[in-house]
Design a protein around this motif. Structure first.
Motif, PDB file in Angstrom:
ATOM      1  N   PHE A 183     -91.220  -2.936 -31.540  1.00  0.00           N
ATOM      2  CA  PHE A 183     -90.059  -3.514 -32.228  1.00  0.00           C
ATOM      3  C   PHE A 183     -88.804  -2.678 -32.063  1.00  0.00           C
ATOM      4  N   CYS A 184     -88.911  -1.534 -31.386  1.00  0.00           N
ATOM      5  CA  CYS A 184     -87.858  -0.527 -31.486  1.00  0.00           C
ATOM      6  C   CYS A 184     -87.070  -0.377 -30.187  1.00  0.00           C
ATOM      7  N   ARG A 227     -98.699   0.773 -32.377  1.00  0.00           N
ATOM      8  CA  ARG A 227     -98.869   1.965 -33.197  1.00  0.00           C
ATOM      9  C   ARG A 227    -100.341   2.108 -33.581  1.00  0.00           C
ATOM     10  N   CYS A 252     -87.039   9.632 -27.764  1.00  0.00           N
ATOM     11  CA  CYS A 252     -88.409   9.334 -28.198  1.00  0.00           C
ATOM     12  C   CYS A 252     -89.208   8.814 -27.016  1.00  0.00           C
ATOM     13  N   ARG A 297     -92.240   7.408 -27.484  1.00  0.00           N
ATOM     14  CA  ARG A 297     -93.169   6.384 -27.946  1.00  0.00           C
ATOM     15  C   ARG A 297     -92.611   5.005 -27.574  1.00  0.00           C
ATOM     16  N   ARG A 298     -93.448   3.994 -27.714  1.00  0.00           N
ATOM     17  CA  ARG A 298     -93.048   2.657 -27.259  1.00  0.00           C
ATOM     18  C   ARG A 298     -93.335   1.615 -28.327  1.00  0.00           C
ATOM     19  N   GLN A 304     -94.164  11.590 -37.277  1.00  0.00           N
ATOM     20  CA  GLN A 304     -94.908  10.444 -36.745  1.00  0.00           C
ATOM     21  C   GLN A 304     -96.369  10.552 -37.214  1.00  0.00           C
ATOM     22  N   TYR A 364     -88.323  12.798 -40.410  1.00  0.00           N
ATOM     23  CA  TYR A 364     -89.245  11.895 -39.722  1.00  0.00           C
ATOM     24  C   TYR A 364     -90.435  12.529 -38.968  1.00  0.00           C
TER      25      TYR A 364
HETATM   26  S1  SF4 Z   1     -89.983   3.532 -34.175  1.00  0.00           S
HETATM   27 FE1  SF4 Z   1     -91.372   4.252 -32.538  1.00  0.00          FE
HETATM   28  S2  SF4 Z   1     -90.206   4.073 -30.602  1.00  0.00           S
HETATM   29 FE2  SF4 Z   1     -88.736   3.897 -32.318  1.00  0.00          FE
HETATM   30  S3  SF4 Z   1     -87.947   5.992 -32.571  1.00  0.00           S
HETATM   31 FE3  SF4 Z   1     -89.658   5.743 -34.024  1.00  0.00          FE
HETATM   32  S4  SF4 Z   1     -91.506   6.471 -32.935  1.00  0.00           S
HETATM   33 FE4  SF4 Z   1     -89.838   6.148 -31.396  1.00  0.00          FE
END
Ligand code: SF4
Length: 423
Positions: free
Chosen positions: A129-130, A243, A123, A125-126, A204, A202
């Motif tokens: 929390f992940c 986000r 992924c 994205r940043r 986004q 999933y």
């Molecule tokens: S929560 Fe955000 S950073 Fe984590 S896998 Fe999903 S999109 Fe990617």
């Protein structure tokens, strides 16, 4: 006992120390040679656990430069053998598919009519929390021909529904030079002989686009199912999460989807008690889920994940507050999803029969799933065959039409209409 998977990759040596009862802890880099690693462990030898590293740094920053470099990096689920003679000798059958130079290594361990197919890894994205991107690495798509070959092989094994999985399916193709590749791949997968249903997991929310909504709502055998993890709907919390969006934009997105497919399935996950979440933010989230008519909702209380940005935030809430909000939203979610199920009474569904019910009260009954219900995470359908003998034999893998006559929480009770669903 050997530990593998995300936890093993993420903690490596540290996990090995914490789990002295494990004979080994293997990371993703061990997978290509896993038979030998296991052989060493079985013979009493020692396989040193790895020191974890940030896997994002293994691939170029620019997505289009990644595919070439990806050949040198371990990507679980993308595994291919370059030539049949390289198939490990302890996996003599059930490898998918037998032909082609890039045969994925896969063996089915059950006979379920449903199977997952990996679409991509990692992924870009940043979300604050992940921790996933740090140990799954940057986003890498599988080639469409690999995904198609694996789906064809699964269909030959009796699979009727494939569920495309990755950390972010909406990004599929961006590293292959075509951010809309999912729109062209879905009809091809749906056309595979024997496949009755293609489901995309999933998605986004920030990357949803009109063309993808169109394909997901109008392609025969591709189910109008929207697994959109909104995580929250209060703008300030979403920004702190790194986000996008807000309550009204998310409601608009769901409205657009339903204007094209009124019975579309929608599920989402939410985090409550995120650092800095005020009572007003929490009320905003309640407003969203009250209006969103979601079929399934996952609620999680915030907790720090090692190495994430949010773990460094100073405005954490007391655990009591997190627990209270978690209990409150979970109760509300349960009520709302049960109400949403009730709204479906009277609908005619196409149900994929999966198994016989093991509930004593439902002896002889069958369990299946409709288009709006993903395996494992969502509700299911209990099929009634009240026709007194005229019913066709129900068996795993059959598609039947059924009319919803009742509910049990998020689960539906439906009467079979005794005709094969549209095929
Ligand atoms: S929560 Fe955000 S950073 Fe984590 S896998 Fe999903 S999109 Fe990617």
């Amino acid at each position: 006992m050997v530990a593998v998977g995300c936890m093993a990759e993420r903690y490596g040596k540290e996990l090995a120390e914490a789990l002295p009862e494990a004979d080994g802890v293997l990371g993703f880099d061990d997978y290509a040679d896993i038979s030998n690693r296991l052989q060493t462990i079985l013979s009493g030898g020692n396989v040193e656990a790895h020191t974890p590293r940030d896997r994002r740094k293994l691939l170029p920053l620019s997505p289009v430069e990644r595919q070439e470099a990806a050949a040198t990096v371990a990507l679980p689920g993308h595994g291919t053998v370059d030539a049949p003679e390289n198939v490990p000798s302890d996996l003599p059958e059930g490898l998918a598919p037998a032909s082609g130079p890039r045969a994925p290594l896969r063996r089915r361990l059950d006979t379920s009519p449903v199977a997952s197919v990996k679409l991509a890894s990692g992924c870009d994205r940043r979300c604050s929390f992940c921790a996933i991107p740090s140990f799954r690495g940057s986003f890498v798509s599988r080639r469409p021909s690999d995904v198609l070959n694996e789906t064809r092989w699964l269909a030959e094994q009796g699979v009727k529904e494939v569920m495309l999985v990755s950390e972010n399916n909406t990004s599929y193709g961006k590293d292959l030079g075509d951010i809309r590749l999912l729109e062209t791949l879905l009809p091809e997968l749906a056309a595979v002989d024997g496949i009755e249903r293609v489901r995309v997991s999933y998605l986004q929310p920030a990357e949803m686009r009109p063309g993808l909504i169109d394909v997901l709502t109008s392609t025969e055998k591709v189910v109008p199912y929207f697994d959109l993890s909104f995580q929250h709907s209060a703008p300030d919390v979403l920004r702190a999460m790194r986000r996008f969006g807000d309550t009204d934009r998310f409601l608009e997105l769901l409205e657009t989807i339903r204007s094209k497919a009124p019975t579309a399935g929608a599920r989402s996950n939410f985090i409550v008690g995120f650092p800095g979440e005020t009572e007003a933010d929490f009320a905003e989230l309640e407003r969203f889920i009250t209006h969103a008519r979601l079929d399934a909702i996952g609620v999680f209380g915030y907790s720090d994940e090692d190495g994430t940005e949010a773990a460094t935030y100073e405005n954490k809430l007391d655990q009591d507050v997190v627990d209270e909000r978690l209990a409150h939203l979970s109760r509300l979610a349960e009520e709302l999803t049960a109400q949403r199920a009730e709204e479906r009474i009277g609908e005619t569904l196409e149900v994929l029969v999966e198994s016989e019910s093991d509930d004593e009260d439902e002896a002889g009954g069958w369990i299946g799933r409709a288009a709006h219900q993903a395996p494992e995470t969502d509700g299911q359908v209990l099929l009634l065959t009240t026709d007194g003998g005229a019913a066709p034999e129900l068996a795993p893998g059959r598609m039947v039409r059924a009319k919803v006559v009742g509910t049990e929480g998020v689960d539906l009770v439906a009467e079979c209409l005794f005709e094969e669903a549209g095929r």
